[in-house]
Enzyme design. Structure first.
Site, PDB file in Angstrom:
ATOM      1  CG  ASP A  64      -1.776   1.219   1.335  1.00  0.00           C
ATOM      2  OD1 ASP A  64      -2.611   1.415   0.435  1.00  0.00           O
ATOM      3  OD2 ASP A  64      -1.617   1.991   2.301  1.00  0.00           O
ATOM      4  CD  GLU A  82      -2.516   2.014  -3.769  1.00  0.00           C
ATOM      5  OE1 GLU A  82      -3.561   2.678  -3.729  1.00  0.00           O
ATOM      6  OE2 GLU A  82      -1.564   2.232  -3.005  1.00  0.00           O
TER       7      GLU A  82
END
Length: 622
Positions: free
Chosen positions: A278, A320
């Site tokens: 993330d 991501e």
């Protein structure tokens, strides 16, 4: 090994009951990675002094790894491209909203098999602040499941049962920050110097003011700048890129790297197959820079990957990085993240549907789809997050499109502020100072189903046909396959009222799922159409891997591409217009004269040209 210290650390960490052969294989991997890890540590910290400590962490966690997971390590070491299969199909959901708890997820494994899922991403399920957790991305403990969802033992059992059913488990590894309720944060708040150094804590505004001359505001609705005052009234400030309750970790401290490698390997040992990294673009800070996409971030990712290669080689990372397309690909390699979200394709699918013009998506497929060997995209129509228009302005300019103005149009279109729009999205983080805005909304609401638009079902199926056929891993946000609309009550919960993304994270639509086998219902039509696409893809070996060759259909409304195979390519065309669109015979003259559409079994004489229906797709094989 570069010196005896790391080797001694490994030997000291060996338990008496560890099998000799298994230890020898582990130690060989550690010896193979150690020189590179030493180099990477030196790049970050000027020294490799942290290597023996890291080796100890790796040895301890590998020895805690179950026999079943070690067997999976061996299997994937022998087949490192296992994730490239055309049978791999992803689904993503929030545990509480889609299944209630972990036992509810387990009970829905038969549905996953029915749909064809072989990859399940459960959104953050760790212990987190009760009032507001940023959808679970404010982690209070990486080793505890949110009690409302279950226990870590239940998660481990679920992972094992998913494996028995051929389904890989995907979880988030939130490595940029923890919540302010994490034990480390609480000890920093109490003034323990060791844990203050786990975060970016400053005694006053002097350094924060210098950093903020160059960094951008991410969530200005939550707090301005990138720092928030410590809540004890001490005058101290802590870095909080996203929300005031998410404190950024300080990886310039090697102790943080070692601690987070331990948390990562703990999760790997629960049976997780893929960890989504993330907010990777933000993990390294340097004064005088924007503190995004710095070279040191890439070094850190390589260190984490090397740790997995040694102690849990069945596990890999998913990136991501919602950044410029040139920077997205920098995170993707066998030494970093082997798979990555494809935010550009996602955004340009929605752009194509709004404009009825496929040229920007075609350009991206031609120019930006190729990845290094051994890696792949994760393609998706939409995710748990908002839609940002991440295309490169220079790419748009080549097509005569002004990037700033075009983003303003797309924002207006998708929140129904543009005449004739079929979309019913909701603005997210609308910033009048910069003109920036992102879009919230389920696939069905954005594609026109909520508005009652006649083309909605076909648009939804067309969008999914693209992500299912362009290569890599296609990902479905569960609920989209039955046409779930925005949650009209998303703002009723005060803890969610400031975050419109909750509109597209609705609860399990039991009524729609009950209708999925009824072809007279919208849910039934969507489900049958999507399941047919999935079934055909699974039977089409050309759709394995990531290789794609663009095909210019000479029609701006039609996107074309080829997926090579030993018997020749499968040629795909998608019409984003609201009316039928032709492809000229001359354009098709390099293909076999007659090709079969895998989706309908119809034979097409391409010598007479080809016409695609509105929002139609064909997958042609010679």
């Amino acid at each position: 090994m570069p010196n005896l210290e790391p080797a001694a650390a490994l030997d000291a960490a060996r338990r008496p009951d560890t099998d000799d052969d298994a230890w020898a294989a582990f130690r060989a991997r550690a010896e193979a990675e150690a020189p590179r890890m030493a180099t990477l540590l030196t790049q970050l910290y000027g020294t490799a002094d942290a290597l023996p400590g890291l080796m100890t962490v790796l040895a301890e966690h590998w020895q805690q790894r179950s026999p079943a997971l070690r067997a999976l390590d061996d299997q994937r070491l022998a087949d490192p491209d296992w994730f490239q299969s055309n049978r791999l199909l992803g689904g993503v959901c929030y545990v509480d909203r889609w299944a209630g708890d972990l036992e509810g997820v387990r009970a829905r494994i038969p549905y996953f098999r029915e749909l064809g899922l072989t990859y399940l991403h459960l959104m953050p399920l760790f212990a987190a602040p009760a009032e507001n957790s940023d959808g679970g991305y404010a982690v209070s403990s990486y080793r505890e499941v949110n009690p409302a969802l279950g226990t870590m033992e239940q998660l481990q059992a679920l992972a094992a049962e998913l494996h028995e059913n051929g389904i890989a488990l995907v979880l988030d590894f939130i490595l940029n920050h923890t919540s302010n309720e994490h034990e480390w944060a609480q000890r920093a708040l109490a003034g323990e110097k060791q844990f203050e150094d786990y975060y970016w804590v400053f005694p006053d505004r002097t350094m924060p003011d210098q950093f903020e001359q160059h960094v951008r505001e991410i969530f200005p609705d939550n707090h301005s700048g990138s720092f928030v005052p410590m809540p004890d009234g001490s005058g101290r400030w802590v870095w909080a890129t996203f929300h005031d309750f998410q404190w950024d970790l300080n990886y310039s401290n090697p102790a943080v790297l070692a601690a987070m490698v331990g948390e990562m390997l703990f999760l790997a040992n629960q049976g997780v197959d893929i960890l989504r990294m993330d907010a990777v673009a933000f993990i390294w800070k340097r004064l005088g820079t924007a503190c995004e996409n710095l070279p040191e971030a890439h070094v850190l990712i390589q260190l984490f990957t090397a740790a997995l290669r040694v102690a849990a080689p069945a596990v890999m990372f998913k990136s991501e990085a919602i950044v410029h397309p040139d920077q997205v690909v920098e995170y993707i390699s066998v030494e970093k993240c082997r798979i990555s979200y494809n935010p550009l394709q996602m955004a340009l699918i929605w752009n194509s549907l709004a404009t009825r013009d496929g040229r920007m998506l075609q350009q991206a497929l031609d120019r930006r789809h190729t990845l290094p060997a051994g890696t792949a995209w994760v393609n998706y129509v939409r995710s748990h997050d908002d839609i940002g228009w991440t295309f490169a302005d220079e790419d748009a300019a080549e097509l005569g499109i002004d990037g700033f103005d075009h983003r303003r149009f797309l924002n207006s279109f998708y929140v129904n502020r543009f005449a004739g729009s079929f979309a019913r999205g909701i603005p997210f983080q609308d910033n009048p100072k910069t003109g920036d805005c992102r879009i919230s909304g389920t696939t069905a609401s954005l594609a026109g189903l909520e508005a009652g638009d006649a083309g909605a079902i076909d648009r939804i199926l067309l969008a999914h046909s693209i992500v299912l056929s362009t290569g890599g891993i296609p990902l479905i946000y569960l609920g989209d396959e039955v046409g779930q609309l925005n949650d009209p009550h998303w703002a009723d919960d005060p803890s969610q009222a400031d975050d419109s993304r909750w509109a597209h994270r609705p609860h399990y639509p039991a009524e729609l799922y009950a209708q999925r086998t009824d072809p007279t219902t919208t849910a039934g039509r969507l489900y049958a159409g999507l399941q047919h696409l999935i079934t055909v893809r699974r039977a089409t070996p050309e759709f394995a891997g990531n290789t794609l060759i663009g095909f210019d259909a000479k029609n701006p409304h039609i996107i074309g591409y080829q997926r090579p195979g030993p018997r020749g390519p499968v040629v795909c065309f998608a019409n984003v217009a609201d009316d039928p669109q032709p492809i000229d015979p001359l354009t098709l003259s390099g293909l076999p004269g007659v090709m079969t559409d895998l989706l309908t079994d119809a034979h097409h004489d391409l010598r007479a040209g080809l016409t695609l229906p509105a929002h139609g797709a064909v997958w042609l094989r010679g």
